[in-house]
Design an enzyme around this catalytic site. Sequence first.
Site, short mmCIF file in Angstrom:
data_model
loop_
_atom_site.label_atom_id
_atom_site.label_comp_id
_atom_site.label_asym_id
_atom_site.label_seq_id
_atom_site.Cartn_x
_atom_site.Cartn_y
_atom_site.Cartn_z
N CYS A 1 0.83 -1.21 0.00
CA CYS A 1 0.00 0.00 0.00
C CYS A 1 0.88 1.27 0.00
CB CYS A 1 -0.98 -0.05 1.18
SG CYS A 1 -2.33 1.12 1.00
N TYR A 2 0.90 2.04 1.08
CA TYR A 2 1.77 3.21 1.11
C TYR A 2 3.22 2.81 0.82
CZ TYR A 2 4.40 7.24 2.84
OH TYR A 2 5.27 8.30 2.94
N GLU B 1 -1.71 -9.19 3.81
CA GLU B 1 -1.74 -9.69 5.21
C GLU B 1 -3.15 -9.91 5.73
OE1 GLU B 1 -1.07 -6.74 4.15
OE2 GLU B 1 -1.53 -5.13 5.56
N GLY C 1 -0.77 -16.98 35.27
CA GLY C 1 -1.22 -16.57 33.94
C GLY C 1 -0.30 -17.17 32.88
N VAL C 2 -0.74 -17.10 31.62
CA VAL C 2 -0.02 -17.79 30.55
C VAL C 2 1.43 -17.28 30.43
CG1 VAL C 2 -0.03 -18.37 28.10
CG2 VAL C 2 -2.18 -18.01 29.30
#
Length: 512
Positions: free
Chosen positions: A81-82, A172, A226-227
């Site tokens: 794109c850009y 993407e 936590g993970v």
Amino acid sequence: MEKILVLDFGGQYNQLIARRVRDQHVFAEILPYNRITPQEILAAGYAGIIFTGGPNSVYDEASPHYPKEVLSLGIPVLGICYGCQLIAYMDGGEIRSAGEISEYGKVEHTVVDRDDPLFKGVPERDICWMSHTDYVSELPPGYEAIGVTENCPCAAMCDRSRKIYGVQFHPEVTHTRFGAALLHNFLYDICGVSGDWTSGSFVENSVAYYRDKYKGKKVLLALSGGVDSSVAAVLMHRAIGDDLTCVFVDHGLLRKDEGDIVERTFKGRFGLNMIRVNAADRFLARLAGVTEPERKRKIIGEEFIRVFEDVARQIGKVNVLVQGTIYPDVIESGAGDAATIKSHHNVGGLPSVIDFDEIAEPLRNLFKDEVRRVGLELGIPYELVWRQPFPGPGLAIRVIGEITAEKLDLLRDADAIFREEIARAGLERDTNQYFAVLTDTRTVGVMGDARTYGYTVALRAVSTDDFMTADWTRLPYELLARASARITNEVKGVSRVVYDVTSKPPATVEWE
Ligand code: XMP
């Protein structure tokens, strides 16, 4: 390790590009265009460069530009794109505003040169996803158009001799049906990578690296269950064994049996050198009488530090503090101009209270899905790797109003039933976060022939990609009915169950 540079010109898909490259087993890192020079790119040994999109027009005074020599380093480039327009502009092409006929959304793309390696195996006509106003109207000398759309004469272009490519569409995003094939071609056929970025190779390299660096030193990690902190802990343990000490602060605000599960898993199964600090009384004492959510968060954050200070005093001088920082935190740090809706308290940020020499962040290059893959690679149980997010302040922000030990017990039981029912229905992966909230509203009920006056429990389940916005999950009525019947029957003190049908915004995921 082979690596690709995603040179960021302010596009909204920069992270997505890096993730798509990594999906192809090639490491990608994102750097803002003004943080690296062409000489540094060359020295760093990148196998290829991808220019991201961006909101500007190349002719704007303020638009981001880059030294033209990047195109002569002998490293393949793909501009998106850009990024495509910038390549054309740098090499002397012409960019125009499409004005009225700017393309947005799904557009049919036609491959002009089917022999070009970029389009290997790509159908001659297929759908791509466009979002642009400007376009390359005249190619720079030495370039040819290899793909077109109805309104875009250079939807894809290249200077094949130098391996410089540009595409106006977004490979993407999944709407570009041949996007993954195109990226694969760019990486493997044009940049010539072999694909060495796998969770297996990550674990192997990290273990070798940290063993060499930290074996024999005193290394400390705050384990929350936590993970991220779990994966960091097991990875580090594999590298340096008992030189790693993990501190798990049980603040008494965890879900049912959670503290024991964390201890069983990490101390028992993985043999980690783990100190569990049972600090429920301290936290409850500090929280007594407090009803205001932000105040609860603040107290819990402060008390965490106090508890840690005490443990640190016993441990003495630490060489290395391990943190579970992951790649999105690295990219986003510094971009904090969003209004603070809630002051998120995490257990990671403790360095100021511990005497240490160095911070190690073994996951700082990984996206969340990669952290999970590495976790599985390390043998961490599936339930833990796919554990739903749980806020640092725990159940304190799910007991509305004043927190007491009784209320916490009541909530824990209701929450466990709700989770059990979701698991029994096999819906754990169909909703991203689900939990019970204990409201401070009591209502009248009837049980047997007697009047009851008990609490109202609210059930919440949300579907979301990023937790920035969320919708309430349409759970089956039968499931809600079962959860409600069980909670009101099995949890003494609850006489009513409601289901939260509010999205975020305007509500937030948590109630406080
Ligand atoms: P909200 O309620 O802000 O929640 O819509 C978005 C996500 O963040 C979690 N959350 C927290 N996590 N400390 C945390 O570590 C906090 O203070 C906190 N508050 C909310 C919430 O569970 C959800 O996943």
